[in-house]
Design an enzyme around this catalytic site. Structure first.
Site, mmCIF file in Angstrom:
data_model
loop_
_atom_site.group_PDB
_atom_site.id
_atom_site.type_symbol
_atom_site.label_atom_id
_atom_site.label_comp_id
_atom_site.label_asym_id
_atom_site.label_seq_id
_atom_site.Cartn_x
_atom_site.Cartn_y
_atom_site.Cartn_z
ATOM 1 N N HIS A 63 0.843 -1.195 0.000
ATOM 2 C CA HIS A 63 0.000 0.000 0.000
ATOM 3 C C HIS A 63 0.880 1.247 0.000
ATOM 4 O O HIS A 63 1.959 1.261 0.608
ATOM 5 C CB HIS A 63 -0.895 0.028 1.237
ATOM 6 C CG HIS A 63 -1.993 -0.983 1.216
ATOM 7 N ND1 HIS A 63 -3.165 -0.802 1.906
ATOM 8 C CD2 HIS A 63 -2.108 -2.176 0.591
ATOM 9 C CE1 HIS A 63 -3.959 -1.839 1.712
ATOM 10 N NE2 HIS A 63 -3.335 -2.686 0.921
ATOM 11 N N GLU A 65 0.723 4.017 1.556
ATOM 12 C CA GLU A 65 1.058 4.553 2.879
ATOM 13 C C GLU A 65 2.199 3.784 3.524
ATOM 14 O O GLU A 65 3.138 4.378 4.064
ATOM 15 C CB GLU A 65 -0.155 4.492 3.825
ATOM 16 C CG GLU A 65 -1.367 5.227 3.340
ATOM 17 C CD GLU A 65 -2.369 4.328 2.611
ATOM 18 O OE1 GLU A 65 -1.950 3.588 1.690
ATOM 19 O OE2 GLU A 65 -3.550 4.375 2.952
ATOM 20 N N CYS A 93 -6.594 2.261 5.215
ATOM 21 C CA CYS A 93 -7.254 1.052 5.693
ATOM 22 C C CYS A 93 -6.778 0.746 7.116
ATOM 23 O O CYS A 93 -5.951 1.461 7.686
ATOM 24 C CB CYS A 93 -6.941 -0.115 4.760
ATOM 25 S SG CYS A 93 -5.219 -0.681 4.853
ATOM 26 N N CYS A 96 -2.907 0.147 7.302
ATOM 27 C CA CYS A 96 -2.148 1.393 7.170
ATOM 28 C C CYS A 96 -2.365 2.306 8.370
ATOM 29 O O CYS A 96 -1.428 2.962 8.837
ATOM 30 C CB CYS A 96 -2.517 2.099 5.869
ATOM 31 S SG CYS A 96 -2.002 1.157 4.415
#
Length: 163
Positions: A63, A65, A93, A96
């Site tokens: 991801h 992040e 999410c 993260c």
């Protein structure tokens, strides 16, 4: 730099993900304060930039992040990202959000909500949970329409291709 200009940099990362046929989410981390004194820097310093790469790297934690947090920690030589702000195009999410808490980021700025997996406001409120040892400041809605549109266009195209 304004929050809008910084979010434009995150959107540029989302465009890179789009070109790689990844879900177009981008993130940047900027240092806005001196971690020791807490004083504002004259100008935010861009520490890291990243975009989703799960499909390309076969990495479920790819991801934007998480990648930005990892790069920032490596560049700064510390895991505590005190004095830093994460700009990301989509609401983080649960995974993260956990990394945001653990890395001690001062602030999170995100573009658009994620009603299916958002863990800042939509499904969970991880970053404001008083049971956790760190709660960053959260700002949402910066360049919301642009951040939302790139995702809508991506998934609309995916649905057409999959028919």
């Amino acid at each position: 730099m304004t929050p809008e200009k910084l979010m434009e940099l995150a959107l540029a990362q989302a465009q890179k993900a789009l070109q790689m046929e990844e879900v177009p989410i981008g993130a940047i981390i900027v240092q806005e304060k001196d971690p020791e004194s807490g004083l504002e820097l004259p100008e935010p310093l861009i520490i890291s930039e990243a975009h989703n790469d799960r499909e390309t790297s076969f990495n479920p934690v790819g991801h934007a992040e998480l990648l930005a947090i990892h790069k920032a920690s490596q560049k700064l030589g510390r895991w505590r990202l005190k004095g830093c702000t994460l700009y990301v195009t989509l609401e983080p999410c649960l995974m993260c959000s956990g990394a945001i808490v653990l890395s001690r980021l001062d602030k999170v700025v995100y573009g658009t909500h994620d009603p299916k997996a958002g863990a800042v406001k939509s499904l969970y409120q991880t970053l404001s949970d008083s049971r956790l040892n760190h709660r960053p400041e959260v700002i949402h809605g910066v360049l919301e329409s642009q951040c939302s549109q790139i995702l809508k266009d991506f998934f609309a195209k995916k649905r057409i291709i999959e028919k």
